[in-house]
Every structure is written in C-alpha cells, then in structure tokens.
Write an enzyme that holds these catalytic residues in place. Structure first.
Site, mmCIF file in Angstrom:
data_model
loop_
_atom_site.group_PDB
_atom_site.id
_atom_site.type_symbol
_atom_site.label_atom_id
_atom_site.label_comp_id
_atom_site.label_asym_id
_atom_site.label_seq_id
_atom_site.Cartn_x
_atom_site.Cartn_y
_atom_site.Cartn_z
ATOM 1 N N SER A 28 0.902 -4.625 28.778
ATOM 2 C CA SER A 28 1.706 -4.828 27.585
ATOM 3 C C SER A 28 2.421 -3.556 27.119
ATOM 4 C CB SER A 28 0.820 -5.346 26.452
ATOM 5 O OG SER A 28 1.543 -5.488 25.261
ATOM 6 N N GLN A 29 1.688 -2.502 26.825
ATOM 7 C CA GLN A 29 2.313 -1.253 26.387
ATOM 8 C C GLN A 29 2.758 -0.394 27.567
ATOM 9 O OE1 GLN A 29 3.192 0.126 23.420
ATOM 10 N NE2 GLN A 29 2.614 -1.709 22.284
ATOM 11 N N ASP A 84 -8.987 -1.476 26.158
ATOM 12 C CA ASP A 84 -10.001 -0.601 25.564
ATOM 13 C C ASP A 84 -11.315 -0.570 26.337
ATOM 14 O OD1 ASP A 84 -8.447 0.257 23.434
ATOM 15 O OD2 ASP A 84 -9.058 -1.395 22.135
ATOM 16 N N GLN A 87 -11.272 1.454 29.618
ATOM 17 C CA GLN A 87 -10.841 2.844 29.606
ATOM 18 C C GLN A 87 -11.929 3.832 30.008
ATOM 19 O OE1 GLN A 87 -8.853 3.909 25.963
ATOM 20 N NE2 GLN A 87 -7.221 2.406 26.256
ATOM 21 N N HIS A 109 -3.896 3.791 21.341
ATOM 22 C CA HIS A 109 -4.842 3.293 20.335
ATOM 23 C C HIS A 109 -6.006 4.269 20.287
ATOM 24 C CE1 HIS A 109 -7.260 0.692 17.912
ATOM 25 N NE2 HIS A 109 -8.006 0.218 18.880
ATOM 26 N N GLY A 135 4.539 -4.537 23.406
ATOM 27 C CA GLY A 135 5.327 -3.876 24.435
ATOM 28 C C GLY A 135 6.702 -4.472 24.661
ATOM 29 N N GLU A 196 -6.544 -6.239 12.220
ATOM 30 C CA GLU A 196 -6.694 -7.313 13.199
ATOM 31 C C GLU A 196 -7.749 -8.324 12.765
ATOM 32 O OE1 GLU A 196 -5.659 -4.642 17.199
ATOM 33 O OE2 GLU A 196 -7.736 -5.086 16.665
#
Length: 343
Positions: A28-29, A84, A87, A109, A135, A196
């Site tokens: 996405s990003q 996340d 990672q 993030h 994104g 969120e």
C-alpha cells in the site's frame, strides 16, 4: 501554539539525490513512496523476499528488485514498508545484519520503534515519514501535481542530518506540496492506533452495524437500514472533511441538525468517552501491542474468526446487492488488494 508546517522551501532533495533509497515491501505505502521518489529523480530500489508476488509488479513498473538483504547492503536509506507484525522478523533476519554506520532506516508508522519491536544500533539514523492518506491517494495526488500532508519524526539518538533526510524524503513523495508536520514516534503511534480503534475503524464500524441491527430488529427492511446507516455516512463524512463539523451541520436539513444536537450525545456520551480513555490507556501502556503480537504469533485464531463473523453479518449481503444497483459507486477488490499487500 500551532505546529510548524514545512513546505517545499523547507526541504532539499539534494540531501538524498546521490543516495540509494531502498523500499522494503511493495504494498500500500511502499509502491507509492517508490514511484513518487523515482519520479522526483531519485535512485530507488526495491527489496522483497525471493518468492514475493510483488517482484514482477515492481519490475514491470521500472524498478530494480533485490532480495531484502542485498537491497539493504546497496542502500543508504532503507524504508521498512512491510506490515507491522512482519517488521521485526524482516529486520532481525535481513536488515540488521546488513546495517552499517551512517545508514538510515525509515518507517511510515511508529509502532515497531515506539514499542521496542525494533531497536536500531548506534550510528544508525531512525526516521519516520508518514503521509496521512492511503498509498493510492499518495500516488494519485502526486501525479496530479499535488500532495498528501505528511508527518515526520526523528528518533532519539539520530544525527543532525536525520531531519534533513526526512524532509527530503517527504518532499520526494509530495508531502511538502501539502504540508509536513513534525511529531514523535510515540505521538504518531499512539494517536494513530487510538483513532483507528475508537473512531475510524472500530468506532465507526460498530456504530454502523448497531444502527443497522436496531432498525432491522424493529421490523424495517434491511435495504432501508443500509441506506440510512451506512451508505449515507459517506455524504456526511465528506461534508465534515470539506468544511468541518459545523459546515456539515449547516449543509444538512434543520431537522437533521436538530436531531444531531439532541440525539448524538445520547449514543456517544460519558460512557463512550470512558471506554475511549480505557482504549487509550491500553495503547499507551503497550498492552494492545503486546496482545496483538501474541495473537499474531499464535496464528491469528481470534483475528480470523472476527473476519469470518464480520463477513457473515447481514449488512454485507444487503450492501453487496445494493451496491450492484449503483454504478456510480466505485467497487474495489479489497481482499485481492490485501493479499497483494501481504506478499
């Protein structure tokens, strides 16, 4: 005091012009950062695991793709743009062993750094460049000559050059065209998670579904409930985004505005705010992240059940049928997009 807003004049692409920039992940990003930086005249490579489905996609869009470890070796600035919960593993296995003094690692993030899932060694700058939009919007706005506002953060212990690199990166992806605000990994992470959970995803979804259920249980047609509790929500949110809450209230009927004033606080009230404060405390203490890591390592049993239950809710069947009657409503294969993001 209002935060300083950095624009194009505050950032210099020459800071990273001669550097090799690696994007780890092409979801996405990742894809948006990569394409925008490339179009800004910068040297960008992509790091992916060997069998990633994104390899061919990135190559078809003009990028050199390397396995993650090799990309880290070649790069001066490395952005970790995988989900996340992946990672820490990617960092330990492929990134950390190939970091050398003077390199910079970047994030979109703050979770992994703020909650200690990743700890960078001394001599490594740690920055964040976080556009406040998905994104595809970061990319489309850039192509149109515009930009999405972004946040930057510099982790404690980074060099004096780190902020210049963060601002240059933000300029490269179009953020300074709109405006960039400096924050911290802590502030970005905790406010992002709270938004969120309490409002954007958790709060809004629960509110919509509770409204839908209330009307259907009272004997109203599910189609009526869908239109009033989900479909029209976009109209209201768009008005809020465009002109604020007061602007939205001015734009709707006096009847709707009066109902807003007298009934909104009966649904979202002191009890709701108390729950929000509990959610925030769980985020701040690290409980949410600890529980999420535990769930992920267990194979996502609860997560998968939540997904299954959500997809089976009557609002989804009703919505699918009604959306098919509205050709002007953009339809997207979200599940397919998510699969690509995770690969």
């Amino acid at each position: 005091m209002p935060a300083k807003v950095y624009t194009d004049k505050d950032a210099d692409l020459r800071v990273i012009k001669k550097k090799t920039l690696a994007i780890i992940g092409y979801g996405s990003q990742g894809h948006a950062h990569a394409q925008n930086l490339k179009d800004s005249g910068l040297n960008v490579i992509i790091g992916l695991y060997k069998k990633s489905k994104s390899v061919k996609v990135a190559q078809s869009q003009g990028f050199e793709v390397f396995e993650t470890a090799e990309a880290v070796q070649k790069a001066d600035v490395i952005m970790i743009a995988v989900p996340d919960m992946l990672q820490a593993e990617v960092y330990e296995n492929d990134i950390l062993p190939n970091l050398t003094k003077g390199k910079t690692i970047a994030f979109t993030h703050g979770l992994a750094i703020h909650f200690g899932l990743i700890e960078a060694p001394k001599g490594i700058d740690v920055i964040m460049v976080a556009p406040k939009g998905p994104g595809h919007v970061v990319r489309s706005q850039y192509v149109e000559g515009k930009g999405v506002p972004a946040l930057i953060a510099i982790n404690k212990g980074s060099s004096k050059d780190a902020k210049k690199i963060a601002l240059a990166w933000a300029k490269g992806v179009g953020g300074t065209r709109a405006g960039v605000i400096e924050t911290t990994f802590k502030e970005e992470c905790e406010t992002d998670l709270f938004g969120e959970q309490a409002v954007l995803c958790g709060g809004a979804s629960a509110l919509v579904m509770a409204g839908f259920e209330t009307l259907v249980e009272a004997g109203y047609q599910p189609e009526m409930a869908y239109f009033e509790c989900l479909h029209e929500l976009k109209l209201i949110v768009d008005l809020m985004v465009e002109s604020g809450i007061s602007g939205m209230r001015f734009s709707v009927s006096e009847t709707a505005e009066w109902g807003d004033y007298i009934s909104g606080p009966r649904v979202i009230n002191a009890s709701s705010k108390k729950a929000m404060k509990t959610i925030l405390k769980e985020i701040q203490s690290g409980k949410f992240t600890k529980d999420w890591v535990k769930e992920y390592k267990a194979g996502l049993p609860k997560y998968k059940q939540f997904v299954k239950d959500g997809a089976a809710h009557p609002i989804e069947k009703t919505g699918k049928r009604l959306r098919s009657l509205m050709p002007w409503v953009k339809k997207r294969n979200i599940k397919g997009s998510q699969a690509a993001y995770n690969n």
